[in-house]
Design a protein around this motif. Sequence first.
Motif, PDB file in Angstrom:
ATOM      1  N   GLU A  20      -0.906  32.664-188.478  1.00 28.75           N
ATOM      2  CA  GLU A  20      -2.420  31.446-188.302  1.00 28.75           C
ATOM      3  C   GLU A  20      -3.046  32.489-188.345  1.00 28.75           C
ATOM      4  OE1 GLU A  20      -1.108  28.636-185.670  1.00 28.75           O
ATOM      5  OE2 GLU A  20       0.944  28.527-186.495  1.00 28.75           O
ATOM      6  N   ARG A  21      -3.508  33.450-187.186  1.00 30.00           N
ATOM      7  CA  ARG A  21      -5.455  33.342-187.156  1.00 30.00           C
ATOM      8  C   ARG A  21      -5.871  34.780-188.593  1.00 30.00           C
ATOM      9  NH1 ARG A  21      -6.869  33.459-181.841  1.00 30.00           N
ATOM     10  NH2 ARG A  21      -7.521  35.340-181.644  1.00 30.00           N
ATOM     11  N   THR A  22      -4.614  35.133-189.076  1.00 31.93           N
ATOM     12  CA  THR A  22      -5.494  35.828-190.382  1.00 31.93           C
ATOM     13  C   THR A  22      -5.116  35.023-191.049  1.00 31.93           C
ATOM     14  OG1 THR A  22      -4.005  37.811-189.455  1.00 31.93           O
ATOM     15  CG2 THR A  22      -4.441  37.078-191.976  1.00 31.93           C
ATOM     16  N   MET A 231     -10.188  33.537-177.728  1.00 32.77           N
ATOM     17  CA  MET A 231     -11.819  33.109-178.622  1.00 32.77           C
ATOM     18  C   MET A 231     -11.057  33.057-179.890  1.00 32.77           C
ATOM     19  SD  MET A 231     -14.046  35.932-176.626  1.00 32.77           S
ATOM     20  CE  MET A 231     -14.487  35.820-175.292  1.00 32.77           C
ATOM     21  N   ALA A 232     -11.918  32.404-180.114  1.00 29.60           N
ATOM     22  CA  ALA A 232     -10.963  32.556-182.155  1.00 29.60           C
ATOM     23  C   ALA A 232     -11.546  33.674-182.446  1.00 29.60           C
ATOM     24  CB  ALA A 232     -12.533  31.832-182.753  1.00 29.60           C
ATOM     25  N   PRO A 233     -10.890  33.743-184.495  1.00 31.50           N
ATOM     26  CA  PRO A 233     -10.553  35.213-184.278  1.00 31.50           C
ATOM     27  C   PRO A 233     -11.864  35.649-185.529  1.00 31.50           C
ATOM     28  CG  PRO A 233      -9.792  33.716-185.851  1.00 31.50           C
ATOM     29  CD  PRO A 233      -9.676  33.332-184.353  1.00 31.50           C
ATOM     30  N   SER A 234     -12.611  36.372-185.342  1.00 25.13           N
ATOM     31  CA  SER A 234     -13.378  36.951-185.940  1.00 25.13           C
ATOM     32  C   SER A 234     -13.326  38.193-187.316  1.00 25.13           C
ATOM     33  CB  SER A 234     -15.003  37.152-184.943  1.00 25.13           C
ATOM     34  OG  SER A 234     -14.265  36.701-183.635  1.00 25.13           O
ATOM     35  N   ARG A 245     -30.682  49.799-196.922  1.00 22.62           N
ATOM     36  CA  ARG A 245     -30.662  49.388-194.797  1.00 22.62           C
ATOM     37  C   ARG A 245     -29.198  48.502-194.906  1.00 22.62           C
ATOM     38  NH1 ARG A 245     -33.406  46.023-191.242  1.00 22.62           N
ATOM     39  NH2 ARG A 245     -34.155  44.759-193.478  1.00 22.62           N
ATOM     40  N   LEU A 246     -28.464  48.338-193.745  1.00 19.32           N
ATOM     41  CA  LEU A 246     -27.778  47.969-193.577  1.00 19.32           C
ATOM     42  C   LEU A 246     -27.887  46.979-192.048  1.00 19.32           C
ATOM     43  CD1 LEU A 246     -24.333  47.974-193.861  1.00 19.32           C
ATOM     44  CD2 LEU A 246     -24.428  49.978-192.478  1.00 19.32           C
ATOM     45  N   THR A 247     -27.099  45.761-192.374  1.00 21.32           N
ATOM     46  CA  THR A 247     -27.256  45.024-192.309  1.00 21.32           C
ATOM     47  C   THR A 247     -25.980  44.508-191.480  1.00 21.32           C
ATOM     48  OG1 THR A 247     -29.509  44.228-192.798  1.00 21.32           O
ATOM     49  CG2 THR A 247     -28.341  42.602-190.935  1.00 21.32           C
ATOM     50  N   THR A 248     -25.264  44.003-189.906  1.00 28.40           N
ATOM     51  CA  THR A 248     -24.561  43.344-189.848  1.00 28.40           C
ATOM     52  C   THR A 248     -24.068  41.910-189.393  1.00 28.40           C
ATOM     53  OG1 THR A 248     -23.042  45.645-190.144  1.00 28.40           O
ATOM     54  CG2 THR A 248     -22.767  43.691-188.797  1.00 28.40           C
ATOM     55  N   HIS A 249     -23.485  40.652-189.874  1.00 27.55           N
ATOM     56  CA  HIS A 249     -23.857  39.427-189.110  1.00 27.55           C
ATOM     57  C   HIS A 249     -21.732  39.214-188.912  1.00 27.55           C
ATOM     58  CE1 HIS A 249     -27.393  37.897-190.842  1.00 27.55           C
ATOM     59  NE2 HIS A 249     -26.923  38.946-192.372  1.00 27.55           N
ATOM     60  N   TYR A 250     -21.987  38.891-187.796  1.00 26.43           N
ATOM     61  CA  TYR A 250     -20.400  38.562-186.877  1.00 26.43           C
ATOM     62  C   TYR A 250     -20.459  36.623-187.220  1.00 26.43           C
ATOM     63  CZ  TYR A 250     -20.589  43.412-185.722  1.00 26.43           C
ATOM     64  OH  TYR A 250     -20.523  44.766-185.160  1.00 26.43           O
ATOM     65  N   ARG A 251     -19.458  37.032-187.420  1.00 22.79           N
ATOM     66  CA  ARG A 251     -18.906  35.018-187.991  1.00 22.79           C
ATOM     67  C   ARG A 251     -17.401  35.298-186.882  1.00 22.79           C
ATOM     68  NH1 ARG A 251     -22.605  33.865-188.174  1.00 22.79           N
ATOM     69  NH2 ARG A 251     -23.988  32.585-190.220  1.00 22.79           N
ATOM     70  N   SER A 252     -17.543  34.153-186.375  1.00 20.63           N
ATOM     71  CA  SER A 252     -15.526  33.033-185.823  1.00 20.63           C
ATOM     72  C   SER A 252     -15.456  32.381-186.384  1.00 20.63           C
ATOM     73  CB  SER A 252     -16.287  32.880-184.531  1.00 20.63           C
ATOM     74  OG  SER A 252     -16.457  34.271-183.159  1.00 20.63           O
ATOM     75  N   VAL A 253     -14.618  32.257-186.501  1.00 17.28           N
ATOM     76  CA  VAL A 253     -13.677  31.098-187.827  1.00 17.28           C
ATOM     77  C   VAL A 253     -12.816  29.998-186.731  1.00 17.28           C
ATOM     78  CG1 VAL A 253     -12.431  30.965-189.585  1.00 17.28           C
ATOM     79  CG2 VAL A 253     -13.793  33.188-189.653  1.00 17.28           C
ATOM     80  N   PRO A 254     -12.834  29.120-186.899  1.00 17.81           N
ATOM     81  CA  PRO A 254     -11.759  28.461-186.024  1.00 17.81           C
ATOM     82  C   PRO A 254     -10.322  29.030-186.823  1.00 17.81           C
ATOM     83  CG  PRO A 254     -13.345  26.653-187.664  1.00 17.81           C
ATOM     84  CD  PRO A 254     -13.241  28.147-187.822  1.00 17.81           C
ATOM     85  N   VAL A 255      -9.606  28.612-185.713  1.00 22.06           N
ATOM     86  CA  VAL A 255      -7.981  28.685-185.985  1.00 22.06           C
ATOM     87  C   VAL A 255      -7.647  26.968-186.699  1.00 22.06           C
ATOM     88  CG1 VAL A 255      -5.423  29.522-185.583  1.00 22.06           C
ATOM     89  CG2 VAL A 255      -7.405  30.328-184.630  1.00 22.06           C
TER      90      VAL A 255
END
Length: 255
Positions: A20-22, A231-234, A245-255
């Motif tokens: 489910e999380r994947t 905690m939600a999967p991210s 130049r490298l920029t990183t964004h992190y995101r959480s996703v509701p299950v």
Amino acid sequence: MIVIAHLSDIHIDSSPRSAERTRSVMAYLESIDAGRLDAVVVTGDIADHGLESEYVRVRELLRTRHPLLVCPGNHDRRDVFREVLLGAPPERAGAPVNQVLRADGFVLALGDSSVPGKDEGFLEEETLAWLEGVLDDTPEGVPVLVGFHHPPTALHIPFVDGIRQFGEHRLAELTGRRPGIVGFLCGHAHTAAATSFAGRPLLVAPGVISTSKLPWEPYGGPSQHVYRDEMAPSLAFHVLDDEGRLTTHYRSVPV
Ligand SMILES: [Fe+2]
Ligand SMILES: [Fe+2]
């Protein structure tokens, strides 16, 4: 502009929870138009027990219209991974699974840092030689991202630091000679983290299955080491711009 989605540690087993999380993360990625993502990379701990039945499930779960590249972690089994997940003919038994994606404007080299039978990581000489070969074959000015499962440096989470990638001075030496490497991607730590290694960014994908507790966070819940459903999967998005130049964004996703 190059955009790479990076997830890790999906730990697929026979339970509905891991699937489910994947599935939530992959559905979110599928909502992104084809062509907007240059790659989806999954840095290891794909099957929780390295079983054929788990890789069969993974094959379905990771089906995507975006270019996909996956490497093994300490929970994976190289030969089963190669045969069932990649559909590749069996090579020498136990050989590391090293793969490269040569795309428009960048190269992604995903190496195998797993050590059969152990939780800690190490890049075999064969893998380092393979990486040198990938870099030799890459024209000057084309950025190369190097990924693997185990972080080659401590992240200040004792449980994870004890099973990180060791022998890292060899990779640091290689990196010092190779300006084309613009950054490193890894998983294993089950936490969204950013640090550096050998003078380049080292970007750690959060865990889809769980999130590691940091030493200064209050322990709560059933597990001492990780948050599970708290905690939600991210996932991470790495953006490589025209200036390299490298920029990183992190995101959480509701299950
Ligand atoms: Fe993991
Ligand atoms: Fe791991």
